[in-house]
Each structure stands twice: as structure tokens, then as C-alpha cells.
Design a protein around this motif. Structure first.
Motif, PDB file in Angstrom:
ATOM      1  N   VAL A  32       5.978  -3.663   5.573  1.00  0.00           N
ATOM      2  CA  VAL A  32       5.109  -4.768   4.977  1.00  0.00           C
ATOM      3  C   VAL A  32       6.112  -5.731   4.225  1.00  0.00           C
ATOM      4  O   VAL A  32       7.050  -5.505   3.698  1.00  0.00           O
ATOM      5  N   LYS A  33       5.502  -6.854   3.718  1.00  0.00           N
ATOM      6  CA  LYS A  33       5.726  -7.769   3.220  1.00  0.00           C
ATOM      7  C   LYS A  33       6.767  -7.298   1.770  1.00  0.00           C
ATOM      8  O   LYS A  33       7.860  -7.841   1.574  1.00  0.00           O
ATOM      9  N   GLY A  34       5.966  -6.556   1.001  1.00  0.00           N
ATOM     10  CA  GLY A  34       6.694  -5.788  -0.130  1.00  0.00           C
ATOM     11  C   GLY A  34       7.657  -5.113   0.162  1.00  0.00           C
ATOM     12  O   GLY A  34       8.259  -4.262  -0.880  1.00  0.00           O
ATOM     13  N   GLY A  35       8.054  -4.264   1.252  1.00  0.00           N
ATOM     14  CA  GLY A  35       8.571  -3.319   1.594  1.00  0.00           C
ATOM     15  C   GLY A  35       8.226  -2.306   2.372  1.00  0.00           C
ATOM     16  O   GLY A  35       7.678  -2.883   3.515  1.00  0.00           O
ATOM     17  N   LYS A  36       8.279  -1.306   2.241  1.00  0.00           N
ATOM     18  CA  LYS A  36       7.760   0.097   2.984  1.00  0.00           C
ATOM     19  C   LYS A  36       6.527   0.778   2.627  1.00  0.00           C
ATOM     20  O   LYS A  36       6.610   0.924   1.575  1.00  0.00           O
ATOM     21  N   LYS A  37       5.393   0.826   3.454  1.00  0.00           N
ATOM     22  CA  LYS A  37       4.564   1.426   2.939  1.00  0.00           C
ATOM     23  C   LYS A  37       4.440   3.065   3.817  1.00  0.00           C
ATOM     24  O   LYS A  37       4.298   3.007   4.923  1.00  0.00           O
ATOM     25  N   LEU A  38       4.286   3.921   2.899  1.00  0.00           N
ATOM     26  CA  LEU A  38       4.562   5.431   3.039  1.00  0.00           C
ATOM     27  C   LEU A  38       3.262   5.857   3.446  1.00  0.00           C
ATOM     28  O   LEU A  38       2.342   5.546   2.509  1.00  0.00           O
ATOM     29  N   SER A  39       2.897   6.571   4.506  1.00  0.00           N
ATOM     30  CA  SER A  39       1.748   7.156   4.710  1.00  0.00           C
ATOM     31  C   SER A  39       1.861   8.545   5.708  1.00  0.00           C
ATOM     32  O   SER A  39       3.002   8.916   6.089  1.00  0.00           O
ATOM     33  N   PHE A  40       0.779   9.449   5.702  1.00  0.00           N
ATOM     34  CA  PHE A  40       1.004  10.874   6.482  1.00  0.00           C
ATOM     35  C   PHE A  40       0.118  10.801   7.753  1.00  0.00           C
ATOM     36  O   PHE A  40      -0.741  10.376   7.624  1.00  0.00           O
ATOM     37  N   VAL A  55      -8.882  18.140  19.581  1.00  0.00           N
ATOM     38  CA  VAL A  55      -7.479  17.566  18.919  1.00  0.00           C
ATOM     39  C   VAL A  55      -7.786  16.289  18.335  1.00  0.00           C
ATOM     40  O   VAL A  55      -8.397  15.548  19.159  1.00  0.00           O
ATOM     41  N   GLY A  56      -7.382  16.218  17.243  1.00  0.00           N
ATOM     42  CA  GLY A  56      -7.428  15.197  16.342  1.00  0.00           C
ATOM     43  C   GLY A  56      -6.336  14.605  15.564  1.00  0.00           C
ATOM     44  O   GLY A  56      -5.486  15.411  15.438  1.00  0.00           O
ATOM     45  N   VAL A  57      -6.239  13.326  15.284  1.00  0.00           N
ATOM     46  CA  VAL A  57      -5.142  12.908  14.610  1.00  0.00           C
ATOM     47  C   VAL A  57      -5.698  12.109  13.339  1.00  0.00           C
ATOM     48  O   VAL A  57      -6.617  11.303  13.625  1.00  0.00           O
ATOM     49  N   GLY A  58      -4.989  12.381  12.065  1.00  0.00           N
ATOM     50  CA  GLY A  58      -5.532  11.736  10.899  1.00  0.00           C
ATOM     51  C   GLY A  58      -4.037  10.976  10.290  1.00  0.00           C
ATOM     52  O   GLY A  58      -3.472  11.735  10.041  1.00  0.00           O
ATOM     53  N   LYS A  59      -4.609   9.765   9.662  1.00  0.00           N
ATOM     54  CA  LYS A  59      -3.634   9.163   8.876  1.00  0.00           C
ATOM     55  C   LYS A  59      -4.090   8.831   7.734  1.00  0.00           C
ATOM     56  O   LYS A  59      -5.186   8.195   7.538  1.00  0.00           O
ATOM     57  N   ALA A  60      -3.331   9.092   6.456  1.00  0.00           N
ATOM     58  CA  ALA A  60      -3.808   8.756   5.058  1.00  0.00           C
ATOM     59  C   ALA A  60      -2.385   8.664   4.229  1.00  0.00           C
ATOM     60  O   ALA A  60      -1.438   8.967   4.686  1.00  0.00           O
ATOM     61  N   GLY A  61      -2.808   8.241   3.029  1.00  0.00           N
ATOM     62  CA  GLY A  61      -1.564   7.962   1.927  1.00  0.00           C
ATOM     63  C   GLY A  61      -1.212   9.373   1.583  1.00  0.00           C
ATOM     64  O   GLY A  61      -0.026   9.477   1.093  1.00  0.00           O
ATOM     65  N   ASP A  62      -2.200  10.374   1.474  1.00  0.00           N
ATOM     66  CA  ASP A  62      -1.952  11.755   1.267  1.00  0.00           C
ATOM     67  C   ASP A  62      -2.118  12.718   2.326  1.00  0.00           C
ATOM     68  O   ASP A  62      -2.724  12.392   3.142  1.00  0.00           O
ATOM     69  N   VAL A  63      -1.577  14.044   2.296  1.00  0.00           N
ATOM     70  CA  VAL A  63      -1.496  14.800   3.291  1.00  0.00           C
ATOM     71  C   VAL A  63      -2.993  15.527   3.453  1.00  0.00           C
ATOM     72  O   VAL A  63      -3.471  15.385   4.524  1.00  0.00           O
ATOM     73  N   ILE A  64      -3.585  15.654   2.384  1.00  0.00           N
ATOM     74  CA  ILE A  64      -5.035  16.033   2.482  1.00  0.00           C
ATOM     75  C   ILE A  64      -5.872  15.267   3.194  1.00  0.00           C
ATOM     76  O   ILE A  64      -6.778  15.844   3.868  1.00  0.00           O
ATOM     77  N   GLY A  65      -5.893  14.003   2.487  1.00  0.00           N
ATOM     78  CA  GLY A  65      -6.785  13.157   3.316  1.00  0.00           C
ATOM     79  C   GLY A  65      -6.375  12.807   4.857  1.00  0.00           C
ATOM     80  O   GLY A  65      -7.280  12.746   5.504  1.00  0.00           O
TER      81      GLY A  65
END
Length: 174
Positions: A32-40, A55-65
Motif C-alpha cells: 500500500v501507499k505507506g508500505g506493506k500491510k500484513l494479514s493472515f 472448504v472455506g478461506v478467511g483473511k484477517a489481520g490476526d490468525v484467530i479472525g
């Protein structure tokens, strides 16, 4: 007061009938503009071991989410699997998902689940206990899990085939 406890345990039993297994958790980045955005990203397989799996896929800022989102997505994409008396498949099936191809064959009682990686997880949570499966092409866990779900979705029982053809089930055996 005892009545409330019973209700709470029943609702927990209904929720716990679904089993969840995490196939893969991957750290992904977006520039992104400010650098790299990390997610899981979490790949989750949800099943009740009685003929339903997703089968499902989830993406969030933390592993539990990410895992929670993956479970919710898996429950949205459930597939009904027809099982035989020996907890096997009614016939052989092939499924495709991305660059992955998964081939499945019914097996004799006592064989067990002979499969690898994500395909094994999908079959176990679907309730299949005797099967031979082979991953062909890609070894990407997400594509293989989706290909396995596709193969299981394509299965039909003898009764369904007989109904489609408009003949009694007994004629299929002859």
C-alpha cells in the motif's frame, strides 16, 4: 435454574456437531501507499463426519479472525456427500479446482483413508472412512481441497441415477 443449564448444553452440542480443521495459515502482504500491510489467510475445512463438508478461506489481520472467517465461509459452501454402508463412496469421482485435479475411488471396508494433504482432511471430515485418493497436477492446498469438494459434490447414489433414467433401482443391478 437446571432447565437453563440444559438449554445451554443443547445449543453447545448443536454448534459442536461441526468439526473444523485448519489446513493452512499463511502470512500475506499487500503493498500500500505507506508500505506493506500484513494479514493472515486461513484455509479451513468444516464437516460433521456424516456426509456434509465445506472448504472455506478467511483473511484477517490476526490468525484467530482469519480462522473464524474461514469457518463461516466453509459453512456457506457445504457439499452433501452420499456414503455407502461401509462409509465409502458410491463410485469413482474426479474433481477440479484451479490447477489441481483429484481422483477418488471407493475402497473395501478396513482400507482407511488413503489420501494426502488437504484431500485427506476433506474426506475425513465428510465421514468417508474407506477411500483411495490421488492428487494430480498442483499441490496447492486450497486448490486440492476445492477439487476434493468438487469431486464429492459430483457423486450420486443409485437411487438418484435410477430416478434420472426413470427405471427402478433393481434394473441398475442387472
Amino acid at each position: 435454574m437446571a432447565g437453563n443449564r440444559r438449554k445451554n448444553t443443547r445449543s453447545k452440542e448443536k454448534e459442536s456437531e461441526w468439526q473444523e480443521r485448519v489446513v493452512q495459515i499463511r502470512r500475506v502482504t499487500k503493498v500500500v501507499k505507506g508500505g506493506k500491510k500484513l494479514s493472515f489467510r486461513a484455509i479451513v475445512v468444516v464437516g460433521n463426519e456424516r456426509g456434509q463438508v465445506g472448504v472455506g478461506v478467511g483473511k484477517a489481520g490476526d490468525v484467530i479472525g482469519a480462522v473464524k472467517k474461514g469457518v463461516a465461509d466453509g459453512k456457506k459452501h457445504l457439499v452433501d456427500v452420499p456414503l455407502t454402508r461401509s462409509y465409502s463412496l458410491p463410485q469413482q469421482a474426479t474433481g477440479f479446482g484451479g490447477g489441481a485435479k483429484v481422483f477418488m475411488r471407493p475402497a473395501a471396508p478396513g482400507t482407511g483413508v488413503i489420501a494426502g494433504g488437504a484431500v485427506r482432511t476433506v474426506l475425513e471430515l465428510a465421514g468417508v472412512r474407506n477411500v483411495l485418493a490421488k492428487q494430480l497436477g498442483s499441490n496447492n492446498p486450497l486448490n486440492n481441497a476445492r477439487a476434493a469438494a468438487d469431486a464429492l459434490a459430483s457423486l450420486r447414489t443409485l437411487a438418484e441415477v435410477a430416478e434420472e433414467r426413470g427405471i427402478p433401482v433393481e434394473k441398475l443391478y442387472a
